[in-house]
Design an enzyme around this catalytic site. Sequence first.
Site, PDB file in Angstrom:
ATOM      1  N   SER A 142       0.871  -1.184   0.000  1.00 12.82           N
ATOM      2  CA  SER A 142       0.000   0.000   0.000  1.00 12.82           C
ATOM      3  C   SER A 142       0.899   1.222   0.000  1.00 12.82           C
ATOM      4  CB  SER A 142      -0.868  -0.006   1.264  1.00 12.82           C
ATOM      5  OG  SER A 142      -1.497   1.250   1.454  1.00 12.82           O
ATOM      6  N   TYR A 155      -2.421  -1.525  10.394  1.00 16.29           N
ATOM      7  CA  TYR A 155      -2.496  -1.685   8.929  1.00 16.29           C
ATOM      8  C   TYR A 155      -1.164  -1.289   8.290  1.00 16.29           C
ATOM      9  CZ  TYR A 155      -4.214  -1.153   4.113  1.00 16.29           C
ATOM     10  OH  TYR A 155      -4.395  -1.247   2.751  1.00 16.29           O
TER      11      TYR A 155
HETATM   12  P1  NAD Z   1     -12.114  -4.876  -0.934  1.00 18.56           P
HETATM   13  O1  NAD Z   1     -12.540  -4.932   0.482  1.00 18.56           O
HETATM   14  O2  NAD Z   1     -12.970  -4.178  -1.903  1.00 18.56           O
HETATM   15  O3  NAD Z   1     -11.800  -6.342  -1.458  1.00 18.56           O
HETATM   16  C1  NAD Z   1     -11.001  -7.217  -0.691  1.00 18.56           C
HETATM   17  C2  NAD Z   1     -11.414  -8.647  -0.974  1.00 18.56           C
HETATM   18  O4  NAD Z   1     -10.593  -9.492  -0.166  1.00 18.56           O
HETATM   19  C3  NAD Z   1     -12.862  -8.928  -0.590  1.00 18.56           C
HETATM   20  O5  NAD Z   1     -13.527  -9.630  -1.618  1.00 18.56           O
HETATM   21  C4  NAD Z   1     -12.744  -9.778   0.669  1.00 18.56           C
HETATM   22  O6  NAD Z   1     -13.821 -10.703   0.833  1.00 18.56           O
HETATM   23  C5  NAD Z   1     -11.413 -10.467   0.442  1.00 18.56           C
HETATM   24  N1  NAD Z   1     -10.834 -10.917   1.714  1.00 18.56           N
HETATM   25  C6  NAD Z   1     -10.617 -10.164   2.825  1.00 18.56           C
HETATM   26  N2  NAD Z   1     -10.155 -10.931   3.809  1.00 18.56           N
HETATM   27  C7  NAD Z   1     -10.077 -12.191   3.339  1.00 18.56           C
HETATM   28  C8  NAD Z   1      -9.674 -13.428   3.881  1.00 18.56           C
HETATM   29  N3  NAD Z   1      -9.304 -13.539   5.174  1.00 18.56           N
HETATM   30  N4  NAD Z   1      -9.703 -14.534   3.114  1.00 18.56           N
HETATM   31  C9  NAD Z   1     -10.106 -14.439   1.824  1.00 18.56           C
HETATM   32  N5  NAD Z   1     -10.514 -13.301   1.243  1.00 18.56           N
HETATM   33  C10 NAD Z   1     -10.492 -12.182   1.991  1.00 18.56           C
HETATM   34  O7  NAD Z   1     -10.650  -4.203  -0.895  1.00 18.56           O
HETATM   35  P2  NAD Z   1      -9.773  -3.494  -2.042  1.00 18.56           P
HETATM   36  O8  NAD Z   1      -9.848  -2.034  -1.789  1.00 18.56           O
HETATM   37  O9  NAD Z   1     -10.072  -4.038  -3.382  1.00 18.56           O
HETATM   38  O10 NAD Z   1      -8.306  -3.934  -1.565  1.00 18.56           O
HETATM   39  C11 NAD Z   1      -7.545  -4.941  -2.202  1.00 18.56           C
HETATM   40  C12 NAD Z   1      -6.124  -4.858  -1.678  1.00 18.56           C
HETATM   41  O11 NAD Z   1      -5.580  -3.573  -1.984  1.00 18.56           O
HETATM   42  C13 NAD Z   1      -5.998  -5.006  -0.158  1.00 18.56           C
HETATM   43  O12 NAD Z   1      -4.837  -5.760   0.157  1.00 18.56           O
HETATM   44  C14 NAD Z   1      -5.859  -3.585   0.329  1.00 18.56           C
HETATM   45  O13 NAD Z   1      -5.189  -3.510   1.573  1.00 18.56           O
HETATM   46  C15 NAD Z   1      -5.054  -2.997  -0.799  1.00 18.56           C
HETATM   47  N6  NAD Z   1      -5.150  -1.532  -0.894  1.00 18.56           N
HETATM   48  C16 NAD Z   1      -6.347  -0.941  -1.151  1.00 18.56           C
HETATM   49  C17 NAD Z   1      -6.408   0.452  -1.205  1.00 18.56           C
HETATM   50  C18 NAD Z   1      -7.708   1.182  -1.477  1.00 18.56           C
HETATM   51  O14 NAD Z   1      -7.729   2.414  -1.345  1.00 18.56           O
HETATM   52  N7  NAD Z   1      -8.788   0.515  -1.836  1.00 18.56           N
HETATM   53  C19 NAD Z   1      -5.234   1.210  -1.034  1.00 18.56           C
HETATM   54  C20 NAD Z   1      -4.034   0.551  -0.785  1.00 18.56           C
HETATM   55  C21 NAD Z   1      -4.002  -0.832  -0.723  1.00 18.56           C
END
Ligand code: NAD
Length: 254
Positions: A142, A155
Site C-alpha cells: 500500500s 495496517y
Molecule cells: P475490498 O474490500 O474491496 O476487497 C477485498 C477482498 O478481499 C474482498 O472480496 C474480501 O472478501 C477479500 N478478503 C478479505 N479478507 C479475506 C480473507 N481472510 N480470506 C479471503 N478473502 C479475503 O478491498 P480493495 O480495496 O479491493 O483492496 C484490495 C487490496 O488492496 C488489499 O490488500 C488492500 O489492503 C489494498 N489496498 C487498497 C487500497 C484502497 O484504497 N482501496 C489502497 C491501498 C491498498
Amino acid sequence: MGRLDGKVALITGIASGIGRAAAMLFTAEGAQVFGVDRDEPTGQALAAALQADGRSFHFFAADLANESACVQVVEQCCAVYGRIDVLYNNAGIALIEPFGSTDAAMLERVMAVNFKSVFYLCQQAIPQMQRQGSGVVINTASELAIVAQPLYTAYCASKGAVLSLTRALALEYAKDNIRINALCPGPIATPMLQSEFDQADDPAQAKAEGIATMPIGRLGDPVEIAQVALFLASDAPALMHGAALVVDGGKTIF
Ligand code: NAD
C-alpha cells in the site's frame, strides 16, 4: 492474442474491488484464473458470469487468515490447472483504530490476512514455480507501506511487512527466474475505502478530504491497479525484481 495467454494466475480477494477488476482483466487477457475469496456467494456468481462469457475462471472459497487454508489454496490451484505462473496476493482488510486500543485480536487479524497469508502463499507457491523454471509474484502492499496515516498503525505495519517480505524474497529467488514485486496502491474507490469513509462522523466530508489528497483530483479506479498488476504479470518487466510500484495518482509526492 492476450497478454497472459497460456498463463495460470492465482488471485486472492477476487469478490470485490481491485481483485474483482483483476480477475476480469486477467481472464480477458487470456489467463486461466484461480480466484480465491472468503465471500463464497459473490465468488461463485463471478465465476458463473466469467464462465458464461467463455473465460477460464475457477473459484475457491477460503479464509486466508490461517496457514492450512493457504496450503489448500495452492494445492487446489495445482490440482485444477497443473501450474501457477502468477501469484497475485491481493486480499486484505483495513483497520482504523487508535494505537492504544488496538487489541491483540485486532492485531492478529490484520497481520494474519494482510501479511501472514502472503508469507504462507508464497511459501507454498514458490517451490511449484521453481519446478516450472519461472514465475511471478505480485504482493499487495500500500502507499501506507511508504507513508503513514494516524489511526492506521496496525495496517501500516502489516503493509510494511509485506514490502520487506517482497524485497527479501525477490533476492532469494531471482536466481530461479521468479520475479517478485510489490504493488502499492493509493486511495482506490472500492468497498474497502468506502467502508473507511463510512466510519467517519461525516462520511461525505471524509471522502472529500480523501479526494483532496489526490493531485489528480479523484480517487483511483480498481481497474487502474489491475492494469499495473497485468503489466507485472506479463513477460514485459523482465528486469523488475523487488520493486515497490506506487500507483497512487501522485498522492505520496503531494
Ligand atoms: P475490498 O474490500 O474491496 O476487497 C477485498 C477482498 O478481499 C474482498 O472480496 C474480501 O472478501 C477479500 N478478503 C478479505 N479478507 C479475506 C480473507 N481472510 N480470506 C479471503 N478473502 C479475503 O478491498 P480493495 O480495496 O479491493 O483492496 C484490495 C487490496 O488492496 C488489499 O490488500 C488492500 O489492503 C489494498 N489496498 C487498497 C487500497 C484502497 O484504497 N482501496 C489502497 C491501498 C491498498
